[in-house]
Design a protein around this motif. Structure first.
Motif, short mmCIF file in Angstrom:
data_model
loop_
_atom_site.label_atom_id
_atom_site.label_comp_id
_atom_site.label_asym_id
_atom_site.label_seq_id
_atom_site.Cartn_x
_atom_site.Cartn_y
_atom_site.Cartn_z
N TRP A 8 -2.45 5.43 2.97
CA TRP A 8 -2.24 4.14 3.64
C TRP A 8 -0.99 4.11 4.49
O TRP A 8 -0.78 3.19 5.29
N ARG A 9 -0.13 5.10 4.35
CA ARG A 9 1.06 5.16 5.22
C ARG A 9 0.66 5.61 6.63
O ARG A 9 1.40 5.39 7.59
N ILE A 61 -11.92 6.34 -0.44
CA ILE A 61 -11.25 5.44 -1.39
C ILE A 61 -11.84 4.03 -1.27
O ILE A 61 -12.18 3.39 -2.25
N LEU A 62 -12.00 3.58 -0.02
CA LEU A 62 -12.46 2.22 0.22
C LEU A 62 -13.87 2.00 -0.34
O LEU A 62 -14.13 1.01 -1.02
N LYS A 115 -9.54 7.92 3.53
CA LYS A 115 -9.40 6.46 3.41
C LYS A 115 -10.75 5.82 3.10
O LYS A 115 -10.87 4.96 2.23
N ASN A 139 -4.27 7.08 -3.13
CA ASN A 139 -4.43 5.63 -3.00
C ASN A 139 -3.12 4.90 -3.31
O ASN A 139 -3.09 3.68 -3.39
N GLN A 140 -2.04 5.64 -3.50
CA GLN A 140 -0.75 5.01 -3.76
C GLN A 140 -0.09 4.60 -2.44
O GLN A 140 -0.55 4.95 -1.37
N LYS A 141 1.05 3.92 -2.58
CA LYS A 141 1.83 3.50 -1.42
C LYS A 141 2.26 4.71 -0.58
O LYS A 141 2.41 4.62 0.63
N LEU A 168 -8.10 11.15 -5.35
CA LEU A 168 -8.20 9.87 -4.64
C LEU A 168 -7.20 8.87 -5.22
O LEU A 168 -6.60 8.08 -4.49
N ASP A 169 -7.00 8.92 -6.54
CA ASP A 169 -6.01 8.02 -7.16
C ASP A 169 -4.61 8.32 -6.64
O ASP A 169 -3.82 7.41 -6.39
N GLU A 177 8.83 9.87 1.45
CA GLU A 177 7.97 9.70 0.28
C GLU A 177 6.50 9.87 0.64
O GLU A 177 5.67 10.17 -0.22
N GLU A 202 -8.76 9.77 7.81
CA GLU A 202 -9.64 8.60 7.84
C GLU A 202 -10.80 8.78 6.87
O GLU A 202 -11.25 7.82 6.23
N ARG A 251 -0.63 5.69 10.22
CA ARG A 251 -0.87 4.66 11.23
C ARG A 251 -1.64 5.23 12.41
O ARG A 251 -1.52 4.73 13.52
N THR A 252 -2.37 6.31 12.18
CA THR A 252 -3.21 6.96 13.19
C THR A 252 -2.51 7.12 14.54
O THR A 252 -3.03 6.71 15.57
N VAL A 255 5.88 8.58 10.78
CA VAL A 255 6.06 7.93 9.48
C VAL A 255 6.82 8.87 8.55
O VAL A 255 7.73 8.46 7.83
#
Lengths: 248, 132
Positions: free
Chosen positions: A214-215, A243-244, A240, A208-210, A204-205, A178, A237, A217-218, A172
């Motif tokens: 979240w980029r 945040i979740l 993640k 938690n951005q793009k 965490l904020d 980015e 993880e 993909r494990t 990625v």
């Protein structure tokens, strides 16, 4: 755990071997694009890849450029792609990686010269996660106490030496500069899960951005590449999940 | 009344705590995980019925009509359609964000992909609802 050094196995450590190196070179003053050059040097089986590179630089071609500092797997200067995998040249022995070596600069960062890349984008991403202890309150004339259990939560991610092996092995990251990258997340994890730290929400904020966690993909490239054996994908993880569930 | 000094580890030490931390990216990631698991079973059942229990050559209008007597199969098919499209389109969104770097190309590629997904969803849903 310290930096992983593979066992020499049954090979005679003092035996002299002919090592064939194919190195991707680039001189910005002359070249328009990188090209390959081949070298042959005599090395002991117990020598490191860095020894072979030194041998070339000191006896064959003084213009060969690469970074190294401590040469013992602590400073994290000499990450490079060795036979397709991100490794530190100073902790990988010839007996381990073989006598036919293909060496390239790490991917995803701009090459300055030969094996030297511009690490600034990487460090900028590292700085973006505020990788230091944030504790606004005054603890008075005493330490900030922490139980052994609380310390153990982020023990794994304290081992990072910022060599960029993980970040530059991430598919990625190759495509999308980015993305903050695994190393920045590992170093954020080190403080997010520190019970003494008060900057968790800010970090965490940011993640938690793009461009954040979240980029990921494990693909586990980072975990395989880490010379310190950090479970990088697991750390990502955990962030993640923090945040979740809005809970560390 | 004596005031209590909160420990720095205490979660409510920060005064300006927001109601929610999660955002669209958080939920879109969770959606991928959950829909992935659901789709795995939906696709398995679909595959078993359409390709093992019956042959595709026998999949006629009469076969579908008999199946759609039970509205649960309509819901099943619609779930497979909508979750599959959403899961796939969201996956493509991640990939487009990573690989399509020029802003103009990104607008073009994204609008094409979202448009095609929307049309497929509309046509599929219409077929399931209006099938007689």
């Amino acid at each position: 755990m310290t930096t992983t050094i593979a066992k020499t196995g049954s090979v005679d450590a003092m035996e002299l071997l002919t090592v064939h190196l194919r190195i991707k070179r680039y001189n910005p003053e002359v070249d328009t694009k990188p090209h390959w050059e081949e070298f042959e040097v005599q090395q002991k089986a117990s020598d490191t890849v860095l020894n072979a590179l030194h041998n070339i630089k000191w006896t064959v071609d003084g213009t060969l450029s690469f970074r190294r500092s401590c040469a013992h797997g602590v400073c994290g200067s000499d990450a490079m792609v060795i036979n397709g995998e991100n490794k530190l040249s100073c902790v990988n022995l010839i007996s381990d990686v073989g006598t036919d070596l293909v060496i390239e600069p790490i991917r995803g960062l701009p090459v300055i010269k030969d094996l030297i890349v511009d690490m600034e984008p990487f460090f900028a991403q590292y700085r973006s996660v505020i990788p230091y202890l944030i504790a606004e309150d005054d603890p008075g004339y005493k330490e900030r106490y922490q139980s052994q259990e609380d310390r153990a939560r982020y023990d794994d991610t304290t081992k990072c030496i910022l060599c960029a092996c993980c970040t530059t092995s991430c598919p990625v990251y190759w495509a999308n500069g980015e993305y903050v990258g695994p190393a920045a997340i590992v170093n954020a994890h080190r403080f997010i899960f520190d019970s003494r730290d008060q900057g968790t929400e800010r970090r965490l904020d940011i993640l938690n951005q793009k461009s954040g966690v979240w980029r990921c993909r494990t693909s586990f490239n980072c975990t395989e590449a880490c010379p310190r054996g950090i479970k990088v994908t697991q750390a990502i993880e955990e962030v993640k999940r923090a945040i979740l569930y809005d809970r560390v | 009344m004596a005031s209590v000094i909160k420990s720095p580890q205490s979660r409510d030490v920060s005064p300006q705590r927001r109601a929610s931390r999660q955002n669209f990216e958080t939920w879109s990631w969770l959606f991928m995980r959950v829909s992935g698991i659901i789709l795995f079973f939906l696709a398995l059942v679909h595959f078993f019925i359409m390709h093992i229990l019956h042959d595709v050559t026998t999949t006629t209008v009469a076969f579908v009509a008999a199946r759609y007597q039970n509205p649960l199969w309509k819901i099943f098919d619609w779930l497979l359609l909508s979750l599959g499209l959403l899961h796939g389109t969201n996956g493509l969104r991640y990939i487009m964000d990573d690989y399509v770097r020029s802003p103009l190309k990104r607008v073009l590629v994204k609008s094409t992909v979202y448009g095609v997904s929307g049309i497929l969803f509309f046509v599929g849903t219409l077929t399931i609802i209006t099938f007689k």
